[in-house]
Design a protein around this motif. Structure first.
Motif, PDB file in Angstrom:
ATOM      1  N   ASP A  61       0.859  -1.191   0.000  1.00 35.86           N
ATOM      2  CA  ASP A  61       0.000   0.000   0.000  1.00 35.86           C
ATOM      3  C   ASP A  61       0.890   1.235   0.000  1.00 35.86           C
ATOM      4  N   GLU A  62       1.027   1.873  -1.163  1.00 34.46           N
ATOM      5  CA  GLU A  62       1.889   3.049  -1.343  1.00 34.46           C
ATOM      6  C   GLU A  62       3.325   2.782  -0.868  1.00 34.46           C
ATOM      7  N   PRO A  63       3.982   1.737  -1.353  1.00 38.76           N
ATOM      8  CA  PRO A  63       5.317   1.413  -0.839  1.00 38.76           C
ATOM      9  C   PRO A  63       6.409   2.365  -1.297  1.00 38.76           C
ATOM     10  N   THR A  64       6.169   3.139  -2.359  1.00 35.95           N
ATOM     11  CA  THR A  64       7.230   3.986  -2.914  1.00 35.95           C
ATOM     12  C   THR A  64       7.011   5.466  -2.655  1.00 35.95           C
ATOM     13  N   SER A  65       6.080   5.808  -1.773  1.00 37.38           N
ATOM     14  CA  SER A  65       5.679   7.212  -1.630  1.00 37.38           C
ATOM     15  C   SER A  65       6.812   8.140  -1.215  1.00 37.38           C
ATOM     16  N   SER A  66       7.853   7.596  -0.538  1.00 40.05           N
ATOM     17  CA  SER A  66       8.972   8.443  -0.124  1.00 40.05           C
ATOM     18  C   SER A  66      10.310   7.961  -0.670  1.00 40.05           C
ATOM     19  N   LEU A  67      10.279   7.069  -1.674  1.00 34.64           N
ATOM     20  CA  LEU A  67      11.517   6.472  -2.160  1.00 34.64           C
ATOM     21  C   LEU A  67      12.064   7.201  -3.376  1.00 34.64           C
ATOM     22  N   THR A  68      13.388   7.140  -3.531  1.00 34.09           N
ATOM     23  CA  THR A  68      14.042   7.717  -4.702  1.00 34.09           C
ATOM     24  C   THR A  68      13.975   6.730  -5.855  1.00 34.09           C
ATOM     25  N   SER A  69      14.394   7.179  -7.038  1.00 31.11           N
ATOM     26  CA  SER A  69      14.354   6.327  -8.228  1.00 31.11           C
ATOM     27  C   SER A  69      15.160   5.048  -8.026  1.00 31.11           C
ATOM     28  N   HIS A  95      -0.391   5.806  -6.218  1.00 32.98           N
ATOM     29  CA  HIS A  95      -0.961   6.909  -6.994  1.00 32.98           C
ATOM     30  C   HIS A  95      -0.024   7.353  -8.110  1.00 32.98           C
ATOM     31  N   ARG A  96       1.155   6.754  -8.173  1.00 28.65           N
ATOM     32  CA  ARG A  96       2.119   7.108  -9.217  1.00 28.65           C
ATOM     33  C   ARG A  96       1.809   6.285 -10.466  1.00 28.65           C
ATOM     34  N   MET A  97       1.107   6.910 -11.386  1.00 26.39           N
ATOM     35  CA  MET A  97       0.551   6.183 -12.520  1.00 26.39           C
ATOM     36  C   MET A  97       1.628   5.507 -13.376  1.00 26.39           C
ATOM     37  N   GLN A  98       2.749   6.186 -13.576  1.00 28.42           N
ATOM     38  CA  GLN A  98       3.772   5.642 -14.455  1.00 28.42           C
ATOM     39  C   GLN A  98       4.347   4.341 -13.914  1.00 28.42           C
ATOM     40  N   GLU A  99       4.554   4.278 -12.580  1.00 33.36           N
ATOM     41  CA  GLU A  99       5.130   3.058 -12.026  1.00 33.36           C
ATOM     42  C   GLU A  99       4.134   1.902 -12.061  1.00 33.36           C
ATOM     43  N   GLY A 156       1.277  10.200  -1.342  1.00 35.05           N
ATOM     44  CA  GLY A 156       0.128   9.412  -0.881  1.00 35.05           C
ATOM     45  C   GLY A 156      -1.230   9.969  -1.236  1.00 35.05           C
ATOM     46  N   ILE A 157      -1.325  10.828  -2.277  1.00 31.83           N
ATOM     47  CA  ILE A 157      -2.653  11.315  -2.681  1.00 31.83           C
ATOM     48  C   ILE A 157      -2.900  10.963  -4.146  1.00 31.83           C
ATOM     49  N   ASP A 158      -4.167  10.886  -4.513  1.00 34.90           N
ATOM     50  CA  ASP A 158      -4.532  10.352  -5.814  1.00 34.90           C
ATOM     51  C   ASP A 158      -4.394  11.370  -6.929  1.00 34.90           C
ATOM     52  N   VAL A 159      -4.575  10.886  -8.162  1.00 30.32           N
ATOM     53  CA  VAL A 159      -4.321  11.710  -9.341  1.00 30.32           C
ATOM     54  C   VAL A 159      -5.236  12.937  -9.389  1.00 30.32           C
ATOM     55  N   GLY A 160      -6.488  12.786  -8.971  1.00 30.16           N
ATOM     56  CA  GLY A 160      -7.398  13.925  -8.967  1.00 30.16           C
ATOM     57  C   GLY A 160      -6.996  14.978  -7.955  1.00 30.16           C
ATOM     58  N   ALA A 161      -6.625  14.529  -6.739  1.00 32.41           N
ATOM     59  CA  ALA A 161      -6.186  15.461  -5.697  1.00 32.41           C
ATOM     60  C   ALA A 161      -4.862  16.112  -6.068  1.00 32.41           C
ATOM     61  N   LYS A 162      -3.984  15.354  -6.729  1.00 32.63           N
ATOM     62  CA  LYS A 162      -2.715  15.925  -7.192  1.00 32.63           C
ATOM     63  C   LYS A 162      -2.988  17.096  -8.135  1.00 32.63           C
ATOM     64  N   TYR A 163      -3.903  16.879  -9.071  1.00 27.30           N
ATOM     65  CA  TYR A 163      -4.248  17.922 -10.036  1.00 27.30           C
ATOM     66  C   TYR A 163      -4.713  19.192  -9.321  1.00 27.30           C
ATOM     67  N   SER A 184      10.596  17.236  -4.185  1.00 31.69           N
ATOM     68  CA  SER A 184       9.842  16.055  -4.598  1.00 31.69           C
ATOM     69  C   SER A 184      10.787  14.963  -5.077  1.00 31.69           C
ATOM     70  N   SER A 185      10.431  13.716  -4.756  1.00 27.59           N
ATOM     71  CA  SER A 185      11.152  12.551  -5.264  1.00 27.59           C
ATOM     72  C   SER A 185      10.544  12.060  -6.567  1.00 27.59           C
ATOM     73  N   ASP A 186       9.429  12.682  -6.971  1.00 25.29           N
ATOM     74  CA  ASP A 186       8.735  12.321  -8.204  1.00 25.29           C
ATOM     75  C   ASP A 186       9.259  13.224  -9.317  1.00 25.29           C
ATOM     76  N   LEU A 187      10.187  12.718 -10.118  1.00 28.58           N
ATOM     77  CA  LEU A 187      10.837  13.561 -11.122  1.00 28.58           C
ATOM     78  C   LEU A 187       9.876  14.082 -12.195  1.00 28.58           C
ATOM     79  N   PRO A 188       8.923  13.286 -12.709  1.00 27.02           N
ATOM     80  CA  PRO A 188       7.962  13.856 -13.658  1.00 27.02           C
ATOM     81  C   PRO A 188       7.193  15.030 -13.054  1.00 27.02           C
TER      82      PRO A 188
END
Length: 503
Positions: free
Chosen positions: A168-176, A201-205, A428-435, A455-459
């Motif tokens: 459940d959201e295992p990568t929310s704070s992890l680097t690439s 919530h990271r769609m690409q992964e 840890g938040i979904d695509v709609g809330a991110k927007y 951010s650890s999310d490069l995109p």
């Protein structure tokens, strides 16, 4: 083609709380040896569903079958004994115990009547090495970063022999790099026959790691598709029930005057950092775990001590003697912390009480709260930020992650800050809330605020930022601007790994 073996059969599962049906008549199968993605917006019922599977929540109605036999976990330990384990979205580490003690709690190797600490540390070291996690087993958990604690949670779950492993959201704070290691291990477990239920919530992964995907919305089952047969836009439409054309809504403005500048700033885990941010800019800060990004943010905000150097806001030095968070707020600086639940919110207080926290001294100068004034102010930000709630009196702990983040943001917007620091704002938040969060950030920049985003999310960094600073080992390693041809993930990682400017 041979029919795939069902590991876990879910039929007509239902969970109801007072006034809310969290999971409503959900049915689907998890195959043996697959990575099965479960996605949906916050409040879709994903976490409630997997908590029922893992013995954390009771099942109101419906049935489960594990390898064809009835499966009804009485609690977490019962689920673990039957081969179902979960990596939690919310960290549940015992901060005053070591890494090894956390991983093997209740399963410690013994020698005679005593726990064999040496054997436990050796077993822990083997496990961490398999994940390529460079953490000493004897380290106290309180001394680890959020990302490191996340990896320890992963290691703990993997220490069990699982038939079904829920992530459940295992990568929310992890680097690439850490995500790559986790994916490598996930594929290995899948190939050995373990069934993985994966929420993120990271769609690409999801597209990278998943075999099949199940979509939930408003507690209900929407559908299951093969990952290779669906694209990102179709998934988002299934999730939110509408089309989102641009994942990163941003209107790039002509930068205004310099709003923030640091001069050879040195503090905990960083040194001699010189950055500047102009009014109307969103400037990203990238780097691997341990690069010093969060420590830099906390020092600018007065939370961590500044050893030397200066912070200038609107041309004036902010960090005079006895610099503190109170002085930072008075100067017009705000910080939305990485760990919103521990550092950004009072979970057992209402939305209204949280929103007025940062301005309470100014709002109630006699020290006595005025409920009418509190409600007027909080209602403004509940409305402006579209916080999903029936009342400002609702407890913050009852909100979804995205709405909790909006409450933290509302608290700081109430201070009318000139400079806002967002540390992992969409963790840890979904695509709609991110927007929605991105749209709010863009609006603030348009209104003249200066924003620093870690951010650890490069995109995400590339999609939102005007410029990106890259840190490595506590130093500023480089800067990449949107005007450059190489404004890419590869360019950021190159600087983060090499620790010097690209030629």
């Amino acid at each position: 083609m041979a029919e795939k073996e069902v590991m876990l059969h879910i039929e007509s599962l239902r969970k109801e709380y007072p006034g809310v049906i969290a999971v409503n008549d959900v049915s689907f199968d998890i195959y043996k040896g697959e990575v099965h993605i479960v996605i949906g917006e916050n409040g879709a019922g994903k976490s409630t569903l997997v908590k029922m599977l893992a013995g954390l929540n009771t099942i109101d109605s419906g049935t489960l079958k594990l390898e064809g036999r009835e499966y009804k976990p009485e609690n977490v330990l019962d689920a673990q004994a039957k081969g179902v384990n979960i990596i939690h979205q919310e960290l549940s580490m015992m901060e005053n115990r070591t890494v090894a003690q956390n991983i093997f709690i209740g399963r410690e190797p013994v020698k005679g009547f005593w726990i064999d600490k040496k054997a436990m540390n050796e077993k822990c070291r083997e496990l961490l090495d398999s994940l390529e996690i460079e953490i000493d087993p004897s380290t106290m958990v309180r001394d680890l970063s959020i990302a490191q604690q996340q990896m320890v949670e992963v290691a703990k779950a993997l220490s069990f022999q699982s038939k079904v492993l829920i992530m459940d959201e295992p990568t929310s704070s992890l680097t690439s790099k850490e995500i790559d290691n986790l994916f490598r291990l996930t594929r290995k477990l899948r190939d050995e026959g373990t069934s993985i239920i994966y929420i993120s919530h990271r769609m690409q992964e999801l597209m990278e790691i998943g075999d099949r995907v199940t979509v939930m919305r408003d507690g209900a089952y929407i559908g299951t598709r093969e990952i290779k047969e669906i694209n990102m836009q179709e998934l988002i439409m299934m999730m939110v029930g509408r089309k989102i054309e641009n994942a990163y809504p941003r209107n790039y403005n002509e930068p205004g005057k310099e709003m923030v500048r640091t001069d050879k700033l040195t503090g905990l885990r960083f040194r001699n950092v010189d950055i500047h941010i102009n009014a109307g800019e969103i400037v990203g800060v990238a780097g691997l775990v341990g690069a010093g990004r969060t420590e830099l943010a906390k020092a600018i905000f007065g939370y961590d001590p500044i050893e030397s150097g200066a912070v200038f806001l609107d041309g004036k030095k902010a960090n005079e003697r006895h610099y503190s968070t109170t002085r930072a707020v008075d100067a017009g600086i705000s910080l939305l912390p990485e760990d919103r639940k521990k550092e950004g919110l009072f979970l057992d207080m209402s939305i209204s009480e949280n929103i007025v926290q940062a301005v309470a001294r100014k709002l109630f100068k006699n020290g006595i709260a005025d409920k009418k004034v509190e409600n007027q102010l909080s209602e403004k930000y509940i409305k402006d930020l579209a916080v999903a709630t029936t009342s400002g009196e609702k407890l913050v702990k009852e909100l979804s992650g995205g709405n909790q983040q909006k409450v933290v943001l509302g608290k700081w917007l109430a201070t009318e800050s000139k400079f806002l620091i967002f540390d992992e704002p969409t963790r840890g938040i979904d695509v709609g809330a991110k927007y929605e969060i991105y749209s709010i950030m863009d609006r603030l920049a348009k209104e003249g605020a200066a924003i620093m985003m870690i951010s650890s999310d490069l995109p995400e960094l590339l999609g939102i930022s005007d410029r990106v600073y890259v840190m490595k080992d506590g130093e500023l390693a480089g800067e990449i601007t949107r005007e450059e041809a190489e404004f890419t993930q590869e360019a950021i990682l190159e600087v983060a790994l090499r620790g010097k400017e690209r030629s």
